[in-house]
Motif scaffolding. Structure first.
Motif, PDB file in Angstrom:
ATOM      1  N   GLY B  77       2.537 -30.236 -29.207  1.00  0.00           N
ATOM      2  CA  GLY B  77       2.857 -28.940 -28.596  1.00  0.00           C
ATOM      3  C   GLY B  77       3.995 -29.292 -27.427  1.00  0.00           C
ATOM      4  O   GLY B  77       3.640 -30.178 -26.507  1.00  0.00           O
ATOM      5  N   PHE B  78       4.980 -28.755 -27.283  1.00  0.00           N
ATOM      6  CA  PHE B  78       5.823 -28.985 -26.202  1.00  0.00           C
ATOM      7  C   PHE B  78       6.085 -27.778 -25.229  1.00  0.00           C
ATOM      8  O   PHE B  78       6.616 -26.738 -25.819  1.00  0.00           O
ATOM      9  CB  PHE B  78       6.984 -29.379 -26.881  1.00  0.00           C
ATOM     10  N   LEU B  79       5.915 -27.858 -24.062  1.00  0.00           N
ATOM     11  CA  LEU B  79       6.395 -27.022 -23.082  1.00  0.00           C
ATOM     12  C   LEU B  79       7.634 -27.427 -22.183  1.00  0.00           C
ATOM     13  O   LEU B  79       7.473 -28.148 -21.383  1.00  0.00           O
ATOM     14  CB  LEU B  79       4.988 -26.674 -22.293  1.00  0.00           C
ATOM     15  N   PRO B  80       8.577 -26.851 -22.542  1.00  0.00           N
ATOM     16  CA  PRO B  80       9.830 -27.489 -21.532  1.00  0.00           C
ATOM     17  C   PRO B  80       9.855 -26.882 -20.264  1.00  0.00           C
ATOM     18  O   PRO B  80       8.983 -25.718 -19.963  1.00  0.00           O
ATOM     19  CB  PRO B  80      10.948 -26.861 -22.530  1.00  0.00           C
ATOM     20  N   GLU B  81      10.485 -27.465 -19.321  1.00  0.00           N
ATOM     21  CA  GLU B  81      10.661 -27.176 -18.069  1.00  0.00           C
ATOM     22  C   GLU B  81      10.966 -25.413 -17.991  1.00  0.00           C
ATOM     23  O   GLU B  81      10.546 -24.651 -17.206  1.00  0.00           O
ATOM     24  CB  GLU B  81      11.431 -27.876 -17.195  1.00  0.00           C
ATOM     25  N   GLU B  82      12.177 -25.151 -18.688  1.00  0.00           N
ATOM     26  CA  GLU B  82      12.535 -23.822 -18.863  1.00  0.00           C
ATOM     27  C   GLU B  82      11.943 -23.361 -20.189  1.00  0.00           C
ATOM     28  O   GLU B  82      12.515 -24.101 -21.040  1.00  0.00           O
ATOM     29  CB  GLU B  82      14.040 -24.004 -18.759  1.00  0.00           C
ATOM     30  N   SER B  83      11.507 -22.254 -20.140  1.00  0.00           N
ATOM     31  CA  SER B  83      10.755 -22.042 -21.491  1.00  0.00           C
ATOM     32  C   SER B  83      11.153 -20.596 -21.708  1.00  0.00           C
ATOM     33  O   SER B  83      10.371 -19.735 -21.874  1.00  0.00           O
ATOM     34  CB  SER B  83       9.212 -22.243 -21.514  1.00  0.00           C
ATOM     35  N   PRO B  84      12.595 -20.275 -21.733  1.00  0.00           N
ATOM     36  CA  PRO B  84      12.900 -18.998 -22.180  1.00  0.00           C
ATOM     37  C   PRO B  84      12.416 -18.259 -23.535  1.00  0.00           C
ATOM     38  O   PRO B  84      12.568 -19.108 -24.443  1.00  0.00           O
ATOM     39  CB  PRO B  84      14.310 -19.007 -22.278  1.00  0.00           C
ATOM     40  N   LEU B  85      11.836 -17.183 -23.495  1.00  0.00           N
ATOM     41  CA  LEU B  85      11.249 -16.447 -24.471  1.00  0.00           C
ATOM     42  C   LEU B  85      12.015 -15.580 -25.164  1.00  0.00           C
ATOM     43  O   LEU B  85      13.138 -15.069 -24.292  1.00  0.00           O
ATOM     44  CB  LEU B  85       9.984 -16.064 -23.976  1.00  0.00           C
ATOM     45  N   TYR B  86      11.703 -15.142 -26.216  1.00  0.00           N
ATOM     46  CA  TYR B  86      12.383 -13.827 -26.899  1.00  0.00           C
ATOM     47  C   TYR B  86      11.994 -12.459 -26.101  1.00  0.00           C
ATOM     48  O   TYR B  86      10.757 -11.872 -26.560  1.00  0.00           O
ATOM     49  CB  TYR B  86      12.391 -13.951 -28.335  1.00  0.00           C
ATOM     50  N   GLU B  87      12.445 -12.187 -25.044  1.00  0.00           N
ATOM     51  CA  GLU B  87      11.929 -10.895 -24.331  1.00  0.00           C
ATOM     52  C   GLU B  87      12.052  -9.789 -24.966  1.00  0.00           C
ATOM     53  O   GLU B  87      11.355  -8.907 -24.380  1.00  0.00           O
ATOM     54  CB  GLU B  87      12.875 -10.998 -22.983  1.00  0.00           C
ATOM     55  N   GLU B  88      12.436  -9.588 -25.897  1.00  0.00           N
ATOM     56  CA  GLU B  88      12.634  -8.289 -26.889  1.00  0.00           C
ATOM     57  C   GLU B  88      11.297  -8.154 -27.458  1.00  0.00           C
ATOM     58  O   GLU B  88      11.051  -7.336 -28.149  1.00  0.00           O
ATOM     59  CB  GLU B  88      13.669  -8.014 -27.565  1.00  0.00           C
ATOM     60  N   MET B  89      10.690  -9.446 -27.964  1.00  0.00           N
ATOM     61  CA  MET B  89       9.254  -9.278 -28.681  1.00  0.00           C
ATOM     62  C   MET B  89       7.970  -9.257 -27.660  1.00  0.00           C
ATOM     63  O   MET B  89       8.076  -9.291 -26.374  1.00  0.00           O
ATOM     64  CB  MET B  89       9.161 -10.557 -29.212  1.00  0.00           C
ATOM     65  N   THR B  90       7.110  -8.738 -28.269  1.00  0.00           N
ATOM     66  CA  THR B  90       5.702  -8.626 -27.457  1.00  0.00           C
ATOM     67  C   THR B  90       5.173 -10.226 -27.401  1.00  0.00           C
ATOM     68  O   THR B  90       5.573 -11.100 -28.422  1.00  0.00           O
ATOM     69  CB  THR B  90       4.641  -7.596 -27.981  1.00  0.00           C
ATOM     70  N   ALA B  91       4.147 -10.463 -26.689  1.00  0.00           N
ATOM     71  CA  ALA B  91       3.532 -11.587 -26.525  1.00  0.00           C
ATOM     72  C   ALA B  91       3.052 -12.063 -27.928  1.00  0.00           C
ATOM     73  O   ALA B  91       3.082 -13.348 -28.459  1.00  0.00           O
ATOM     74  CB  ALA B  91       2.581 -11.750 -25.564  1.00  0.00           C
ATOM     75  N   VAL B  92       2.269 -11.045 -28.492  1.00  0.00           N
ATOM     76  CA  VAL B  92       1.405 -11.403 -29.805  1.00  0.00           C
ATOM     77  C   VAL B  92       2.435 -11.800 -30.840  1.00  0.00           C
ATOM     78  O   VAL B  92       2.355 -12.458 -31.880  1.00  0.00           O
ATOM     79  CB  VAL B  92       0.413 -10.305 -30.096  1.00  0.00           C
ATOM     80  N   ASP B  93       3.487 -10.579 -31.048  1.00  0.00           N
ATOM     81  CA  ASP B  93       4.773 -10.851 -32.138  1.00  0.00           C
ATOM     82  C   ASP B  93       5.255 -12.301 -32.104  1.00  0.00           C
ATOM     83  O   ASP B  93       5.549 -13.062 -33.010  1.00  0.00           O
ATOM     84  CB  ASP B  93       5.694  -9.879 -32.001  1.00  0.00           C
ATOM     85  N   TYR B  94       5.700 -12.724 -30.760  1.00  0.00           N
ATOM     86  CA  TYR B  94       5.998 -13.985 -30.365  1.00  0.00           C
ATOM     87  C   TYR B  94       5.206 -15.273 -31.021  1.00  0.00           C
ATOM     88  O   TYR B  94       5.645 -16.233 -31.600  1.00  0.00           O
ATOM     89  CB  TYR B  94       6.358 -14.164 -28.913  1.00  0.00           C
ATOM     90  N   LEU B  95       4.194 -14.988 -30.584  1.00  0.00           N
ATOM     91  CA  LEU B  95       3.031 -16.143 -31.197  1.00  0.00           C
ATOM     92  C   LEU B  95       2.884 -16.287 -32.482  1.00  0.00           C
ATOM     93  O   LEU B  95       2.764 -17.129 -33.201  1.00  0.00           O
ATOM     94  CB  LEU B  95       1.807 -15.882 -30.194  1.00  0.00           C
ATOM     95  N   GLU B  96       2.801 -14.821 -33.025  1.00  0.00           N
ATOM     96  CA  GLU B  96       2.774 -14.833 -34.508  1.00  0.00           C
ATOM     97  C   GLU B  96       3.844 -15.539 -35.489  1.00  0.00           C
ATOM     98  O   GLU B  96       3.534 -16.214 -36.191  1.00  0.00           O
ATOM     99  CB  GLU B  96       2.332 -13.514 -34.885  1.00  0.00           C
ATOM    100  N   PHE B  97       4.909 -15.147 -34.768  1.00  0.00           N
ATOM    101  CA  PHE B  97       6.123 -15.958 -35.422  1.00  0.00           C
ATOM    102  C   PHE B  97       6.111 -17.390 -35.311  1.00  0.00           C
ATOM    103  O   PHE B  97       6.300 -17.844 -36.423  1.00  0.00           O
ATOM    104  CB  PHE B  97       7.357 -15.378 -34.392  1.00  0.00           C
TER     105      PHE B  97
END
Lengths: 660, 341
Positions: B77-97
């Motif tokens: 499991g890798f958490l980079p210093e900058e962790s840009p997310l896909y802001e157009e998605m919901t948290a749940v959608d993002y994690l499900e992907f």
């Protein structure tokens, strides 16, 4: 937690007694036991997941403005397509009202045209002394009058309708010599490369029928010619006959004048068909060309969205998280590309159905779509900012649209047209058959180039390159250097770059087709040589500059030899141009080298072998020159490349002058 | 038993050496800190472990796999210093992907997402990520790093830029993960965080490891605990005789002498000397150097007891003990009064 097995979970693993995870050995065994099919299935599954995610993510970002623009483009494309394909989309249906009785012969004219609605004379009402009424045109016996503001336009339209009606009647006449009693012959003449008109060639049609075919002056008698079907692109003359043979009327069951049997692009043919003056069209398939262009229009829009999504992953570093996932960079890129490719294929199919194209139109357009996407992908991987990406995508649009569209203009005129897959679309829309050789010449270079460009871009789809801000040329060299692993990769890359060379040389031929001969030959000789020298040496330079090889003279000689020899062998594949007769074209010889014409000019096996093998020595020598320069840095490489190009071009010029 | 081993790893970029011959091993279930100033090579090291960056030389083994192997990615499991997310998605959608990408079955993924977000106390899960606060986004990123239930977690600056409350939550969450048996490689500029959660650390500077070991080992290696003996005595001459220490005479206005020594035996010897001169030991204090002190010593060239105000590593120039928007952190160095005579 549920009891469902979780392949992703790292728990429950049993360590071996030696303190190291036992899983690795087990997985290796398992991995070797897995069939390649299963791995492929897993890979496809990941690609589909990324693709599905890309679709859902992208659809979430499309704002109303974008939807509006896309809708407007779709409507515009649809209107143009339908209008061109169907001579109108019904906007003018029944816009004029004609007062005419059913017994009147003009009643059939009015009902045959979509523009008119008929009413019986007894229902006609005219007011204000003819200034207004419930009809636009009134026909009583053989007198035609008009009423109201639209009257003049309606009258003109009705006159056109009468002409069209008569044309249709004549076209449907079994006895075409009765319908078209005058024969007109139109003779197109090619201009020689000296700018003179070549002498007219006796047509086979003249010889075959031996009848009193009227010359072109007869067209002044009020009869009109009809355009040929354009089968023969290399034909010096196309005979157009309105009447057939006056003295020997043809049997009504057979076409009075047959089109030539030769449908090969490079062959000579005379085509004579019947028709009317109104059917005369310019000597290139204008309508089909416009329709074919419709395929290219949406690609220019789709690549904008595609380039943005690739760039997004880089600029915002979002791609980093995908790179640490179990999906490989190949799978990620394939997954991100798939929706756009599928979208383009869907659009292509829709356009094909709308304009009445066939499977060939789709098969010819898919490689164009792939090339657009591949170039955009590589551009988005190399660009440093969205601003730079805009420049890149515009360049891609212009260059690729030029590449596919310009040659297609010369469909049925010259075999050069076949360098563009769009030419196949034009031919398909005209109902012409296409040989397998023509299809391969048109599409294989495009497919291969797209594959190579994708591979190049993929080489930089890794953390170290994706997020680095380097100039585009540096990134290109990096992308190539990624593929340089040792001496063996040098000949492989030389072979891989051949499609690039092929496409670039074809493009040069097409663009300079109409230029003055001296200028054309000069540019093509040096351009073709330069492109080949770059293809043979750029990866060697990348290898030296990225410390893949020791920059020694010995290494340069070895690598240059490998590169030159491999390129020589792969270049033989470009002789595919002979399948469609492109080798008969002077500028093609300038581009592809004297060996293209070896079979024709060699007067013995020794000369033939010499013409074929001398390029091997040339390629090796020039590749060594460039490689030696590459060992000493960029400037030396550029100088050496120029020297190699000069040697190469002078060799080509010398050999051609020698054997012709 | 080492779950992660690094041997002589080096990374060069266009002639620049970012990491020079790093070697270390991390035990299963350990929280291992990687600290160092900006440009020290921490992030490059972590990315090499995550398989993002290919080492120029050397080897790394993570959970039995070479970094970059597909099987290894599943254990990480890798958490980079900058962790840009896909802001157009919901948290749940993002994690499900990402769950989908890691082949996590749907039911397991749903439960895991729910559990992670509960533990991270993330609310408004159906909100688009672009509309979330920075802290919420970071929690989503941490939940993503846990979506495949990894054995090894690499956290690069997990609390960077977060408010103190969220920071504490993230630090506590990291401790919980460690207690659950997960191996965590932890990098942070805030050395107080490192000191509070890490069992062992390496300190990097200029691409090299300049200190390593448990916190105690590093302290011992770089000065260890000091005893400050305050005494009222006539003259300080000869107090240092017989033991290793230093004498400072200008500690306060009463003329008392501060004597600094490294062990209790020396303290006893000084006490005897002072009493023999009819003096009196007024106070004895211990000074334990913090990780920051050691860090500054090995990375910045300053002494452990030197000025405490220093750059915090992110260029703000703020003292670690200064409040940071309500930060309740205190200076990490220990100062304990053991004798108040």
């Amino acid at each position: 937690m549920s009891g469902e097995p979780d392949p992703s979970s790292s728990h429950g693993e049993v360590d071996s007694s030696d303190g190291r995870p036992s899983r690795r050995a087990g997985d290796e065994t398992e991995s070797t036991q897995r069939s390649r099919a299963a791995e492929l299935r897993d890979s496809c599954s990941r690609i589909v997941r990324v693709a599905r995610w890309e679709i859902s993510r992208t659809t979430g970002t499309v704002d109303r403005k974008t939807v509006f623009v896309l809708l407007a483009v779709a409507i515009a494309v649809g209107i143009v397509g339908f209008a061109a394909a169907d001579d109108g989309i019904g906007l003018e249906d029944e816009i004029y009202v004609v007062g005419v009785d059913e017994e009147n012969p003009y009643h059939d004219v009015a009902t045959a045209s979509d523009q008119f609605r008929t009413v019986p004379l007894e229902a006609v009402r005219i007011d204000d002394g003819g200034a207004s009424g419930n009809v636009d045109v009134v026909i009583e016996d053989r007198r035609i009058g008009y009423v109201g503001e639209n009257g003049v336009a309606a009258y003109d339209a009705f006159r056109d309708a009468v002409e069209a009606y008569n044309e249709a009647l004549m076209a449907g006449e079994d006895d075409e010599t009765a319908a078209y009693p005058v024969l007109v012959e139109i003779e197109y003449q090619d201009r020689s490369f000296d700018g003179d008109l070549e002498p007219p060639v006796e047509s086979e049609a003249d010889e075959s029928d031996g009848s009193g075919v009227e010359d072109s002056e007869d067209s002044a008698e009020g009869e009109a010619p009809e355009e040929t079907d354009g089968e023969d692109s290399a034909s010096d003359e196309d005979t157009v006959d309105l009447e057939g043979d006056e003295d020997e009327p043809t049997d009504g069951d057979e076409p009075p004048l047959e089109s030539d049997e030769d449908t090969d692009a490079g062959g000579d043919a005379n085509v004579t068909v019947t028709g009317s003056p109104g059917d005369l069209e310019p000597p290139f398939p204008f309508q089909s060309l416009i329709l074919a262009f419709l395929f290219v229009v949406p690609m220019n829009f789709v690549i904008q969205a595609y380039g943005s999504t690739i760039m997004d992953e880089r600029i915002k570093r979002r791609g980093e998280l995908l790179l640490v996932s179990p999906a490989s960079s190949r799978e990620i890129v394939a997954g991100k590309t798939l929706p756009y490719l599928a979208g383009l294929v869907g659009i292509v199919v829709a356009i094909t159905l709308a304009i009445g194209g066939g499977f060939l139109s789709v098969a010819a357009t898919v490689p164009i779509a792939l090339l657009f996407l591949a170039a955009t992908f590589a551009g988005a991987m190399f660009a440093r900012s969205f601003k730079e990406l805009t420049f890149v995508t515009v360049t891609i649009s212009v260059v690729l649209t030029t590449y596919v569209f310009i040659p297609a203009i010369f469909t049925d005129v010259t075999p050069i047209a076949l360098i563009s897959p769009l030419t196949l679309v034009v031919m398909d829309l005209q109902g012409e058959s296409v040989t397998l050789g023509a299809y391969l010449v048109s599409t294989i270079p495009v497919y291969l180039t797209a594959a190579v460009v994708f591979l190049l871009g993929l080489g930089t789809y890794r953390e170290e390159d994706m997020f680095a801000q380097k100039p585009v040329p540096t990134k290109v060299i990096d992308a190539i250097a990624v593929r340089v692993h040792g001496k063996r990769s040098v000949p492989v890359l030389s072979i891989v770059f051949v499609p690039f060379v092929f496409v670039a040389q074809l493009l040069a031929i097409a663009l300079l087709f109409a230029a003055p001969p001296l200028l054309t030959f000069t540019i093509i000789f040096f351009f073709a040589a330069a492109v080949e020298e770059v293809a043979k040496s750029v990866h060697v330079y990348a290898g030296f500059s990225r410390a893949r090889f020791e920059p020694t003279l010995a290494a340069a000689i070895v690598l240059g030899t490998l590169s030159g020899a491999a390129f020589f062998l792969a270049e033989k594949g470009t002789q595919i141009v002979q399948l469609v007769g492109l080798h008969e074209f002077e500028s093609a010889i300038a581009a592809f080298g004297p060996e293209t014409m070896a079979g024709e000019v060699a007067d013995g096996p020794v000369v033939f072998a010499g013409l074929l093998l001398a390029p091997l020595i040339l390629h090796v020598v020039t590749a060594i020159i460039s490689a030696v320069g590459a060992t000493r840095g960029r400037t030396s490489y550029v100088v050496a490349l120029g020297l190699a190009t000069a040697v190469h071009a002078l060799y080509n010029i010398g050999v051609i002058l020698l054997v012709t | 038993m080492a779950i992660l081993e690094v041997e002589g790893v080096r990374k060069e970029y266009d002639g620049f050496t970012a990491v020079e011959g790093s070697s270390f091993a991390i035990e299963r279930g350990e929280v291992f800190g990687v600290v160092g100033p900006n440009g020290a090579g921490k992030t490059t090291t972590l990315k090499m472990l995550a398989g993002l960056v290919e080492p120029t030389a050397g080897t790394a083994v993570v959970a039995g796999y070479t970094p970059g192997e597909r099987a290894m990615q599943r254990t990480l499991g890798f958490l980079p210093e900058e962790s840009p997310l896909y802001e157009e998605m919901t948290a749940v959608d993002y994690l499900e992907f990402f769950a989908d990408l890691y082949d996590v079955p749907d039911a397991v993924a749903a439960e895991r997402i729910e559990s992670s977000l509960d533990r991270l106390e993330l609310e408004h899960r159906e909100r688009r990520i672009g509309n979330m606060s920075k802290g919420m986004k970071r929690k989503v990123a941490i939940a993503r790093a846990l979506i495949n239930d990894p054995e090894v977690l690499i956290f690069d600056e997990p609390a960077s830029g977060l408010d103190p409350l969220t920071t504490n939550h993230v630090i506590e969450f990291t401790e919980e993960l460690s207690e659950e048996g997960k191996t965590v490689v932890f990098s942070a500029h805030n050395l107080f965080h490192v000191e509070s959660v890490c069992d062992r650390v390496v300190i990097m500077n200029d691409g090299r490891i300049v200190a390593r070991g448990s916190l105690d080992e590093i302290r011992d290696e770089h000065g260890g605990t000091e005893y400050h003996v305050y005494a009222t005595v006539d003259g300080s001459d000869g107090l240092e005789d017989g033991h290793d220490g230093r004498v400072e005479t200008d500690v306060d206005e009463t003329g008392s002498v501060r004597h600094v020594v490294a062990d209790m035996d020396a303290v006893d010897a000084i006490r005897e000397t002072v009493e023999a001169r009819d003096g009196r030991v007024t106070d004895i204090q211990t000074e334990t150097p913090s990780l920051e002190d050691i860090f500054l010593e090995v990375a910045g060239g300053t002494e452990p007891d030197a000025e405490r105000r220093r750059d915090d590593g992110d260029g703000t120039g703020r003292s670690e003990s200064e409040p940071d928007g309500g930060d309740d952190e205190t200076d990490s160095s220990e100062s304990e009064r053991v004798v108040d005579a």
